[in-house]
Design an enzyme around this catalytic site. Sequence first.
Site: not given
Length: 551
Positions: A292-293, A466-468
């Site tokens: 994630d980020h 919110y970048h899984p």
Amino acid sequence: MSDWDYIIIGSGSAGSAMAYRLSEDGQNRVLVLEFGGSDAGPFIQMPAALSYPMNMKTYDWEYLAEPEDSLNGRRLVCPRGKVIGGSSSINGMIYVRGNPGDYQHWEETGAKGWGYADVLPYFKRMEHAHAGDDGFRGRAGPLHVTRGKRDNPLHDAFVAAAEQAGYTATSDYNGYRQEGFGAADMTVYQGRRWSAANAYLKPALKRGNVRLVTRARVDRILFDGKRAIGVRYHHRGQSHDAFVTREVISAAGAINSPQILQRSGIGPAALLKSHGITPVAERGGVGENLQDHLEVYFQVECLQPITLYKYLNLFSKARIGAQWLFTKTGPGTTNHFETLGFIRSDKGVSYPDIQYHFLPVAIRYDGTAPSEGHGFQLHVGPMRSKSRGHVRIRSAKAEDAPEIRFNYMSHPDDWDEFRKCIRLSREILHQPAMDPYRGREIQPGEDATSDAAIDAFIREHAESAYHPCGTMRMGDAADPMAVVDPECRVIGVDGLRVADSSIFPRITNGNLNAPSIMTGEKAADHILGRSPLPRANDTPFVFEDWEAKQR
């Protein structure tokens, strides 16, 4: 239609794109299963309302990650779209393809045929870009990509400050040159969120050979031996089995795809057996490699009353909503993230590893806790954390949420990279171009200068972007931790593919919606047995002295 040519699990970014492409000939019968419902209404369709749907159980799976040791035991939310269009219907609409270097890394680590020259033609095919570099951008695809007005003077001031700090402006971070600062692309068209549902799914449904079933919770994939033959799902209290003549494709995303495969008997054998599931194929990588980020909100008081704070009262919100509803104009037609930046954190870094989102208001991403008074903020964080987590089922029941453990900041390099984010941000914000606007530093605060103080700020205030992704890594079929091969086929079984952000070998540079749609576009050609689009000849920018200079 009792038997389908293809069943797609998930109507999100990749799933909608595949529904569109697989049904183009009018012959293939495609079933799309989606647990969410309609995307109608202003909370999703009005771009400026982006903070609402990701915090509404109607549209969000409401996943909560496990406590993070490096973040003071905090449990971060993990919003995932539970609606047609999936997460493209609840995201921030920021459109970033990723850096060419990302795809070079994919190919070098086993994703053959996914280098930049291979994926660029698919980005072009999917786009209808209303701005940007000719040659690098598509102009006739279903996905409209536009830019905001950027009429707040803070946008130009921030880019000018970055230039004064020694960085470069870029006319198109999705084109020839990502590195630099400039106007942001967004998936907004004619004042509306242009989600994958609006761009792909709804046109596909008009063809007559695509059926969408909403409120369909997928239980598991059905197998005959090692061949996928269908999907079992629950709908309105009933269990249903749908069968395919060709293939099942999971496009349920980085959290849901691995748990569906695990429930179906594909994954680490010990995990499956512990929940009474008989393994169909042992793949140790299913659910691993979660990435994630992570980012912080660098907030500064604004000395002039020109920020979006003036809209944060009920009267202004009602007026903006009414203007959008009746005319599709005004402040409701943008996500307000209208300026982005990408820089390298240090010499020896070959391409950008820090991303900036600039927002002319000091506020949390979920729309809560605005700073009292006018302010602006940077969303800033490292792009390529070495930390890895996992997604693992807790039971064989589809209704039981999985264990989601990101292990944020668990690699020591993450701390050094994040400190650089804070210090480089301060340097930019203290350039002369920001002097007319820059007030006190709201957070981290001027006194947070030491490593220890910055680390304490990160522990308490870092948030997911919110970048899984990455939980079903694509790689060589001989790689024991790869889950899908470069044609998106699940290794060890037949008739099953995965195409969504879960197959990313490593997280891309920036927001993930564009690479996820591209994955669906490219996977569709593999599924149909078509030759991939011809490789591109465009040569992207590389900072020539990157080994010796940071800027």
